[in-house]
Design an enzyme around this catalytic site. Structure first.
Site: not given
Ligand code: DGL
Length: 214
Positions: A40, A70-71, A176-178
């Site tokens: 991101g 990942c979005n 964001c998937t995290h």
């Molecule tokens: N998990 C990712 C998302 O959905 C990216 C997070 C990252 O690496 O910034 O955006």
């Protein structure tokens, strides 16, 4: 069938879990690209290179379907990937803005990476779906995905990010998937909100593709 999935680390495991709940018998290949986390905060050029490497690897392992879990990578790279790899079926993960605007929520808060917040696609999703009586706030959360990835102090990070934010949204979108990995901690800041992500929609799209290829 081999289903490839990638993310900048552990965030995409939340998407993989939703897919596995629907499709138990497929073979899963997962790239946790944590050495390049956070996606991101990368430039578009850097991100497309990183994402292309992941796609090449999954393709070499035999993936016919690739899920961008990942979005950030989806909103910035999926168009390009579909053009460059017509033989692969790509499924992306987008902030669940459509889902949120289809509720009777008046006040929607979207949490996402700086890259997703700035992307054309996020603004297009809002323009296409927001109703007249709805307000939407896109909040960039620099450092949050990285804090989750490195098992840092999530509560401290959230306190910092939310200090000037209206604590009363009706719906909070985890863009964001995290962030799905810390849903309870986020819910704690927005006690009366419905906290949602797009993972189930992604899983249903993957299932439809798998069934159409059988
Ligand atoms: N998990 C990712 C998302 O959905 C990216 C997070 C990252 O690496 O910034 O955006």
């Amino acid at each position: 069938m081999k289903i490839g999935i990638f993310d900048s680390g552990i965030g995409g495991t939340t998407v993989m879990k939703a897919i596995k709940d629907l499709l138990k018998d497929e073979e899963y290949l997962y790239i946790a690209d944590s050495k390049n986390c956070p996606y991101g905060e990368k430039s578009d050029e850097e991100l497309i290179k990183i994402v292309t490497n992941n796609v090449n690897e999954l393709k070499n392992w035999g993936a016919k379907i690739i899920v961008i879990a990942c979005n950030t990578a989806t909103v910035k790279c999926i168009k390009n990937l579909r053009e460059n790899y017509p033989e692969i079926k790509f499924v992306g993960t987008e902030p669940a803005i459509k889902l949120a605007t289809n509720t009777d929520a008046k006040n929607i808060l979207v949490l996402a990476t700086p890259g997703t917040v700035k992307s054309e696609r996020a603004h297009q999703l809002i323009a296409e779906n927001l109703k007249k009586n709805q307000k939407i706030t896109l909040l960039p959360c620099p450092g949050l995905a990285d804090t989750i990835e490195r098992k840092g102090d999530v509560t401290q990070k959230l306190t910092e990010l939310f200090k000037n934010i209206d604590q009363n949204p009706d719906v909070v979108v985890l863009g964001c998937t995290h962030y799905s990995l810390i849903k309870p901690e986020i819910q704690n800041f927005f006690k009366s909100a419905k906290v949602i992500d797009g993972n189930s929609g992604v899983a249903h799209r993957v299932a439809a593709i798998v069934n159409s290829l059988k």
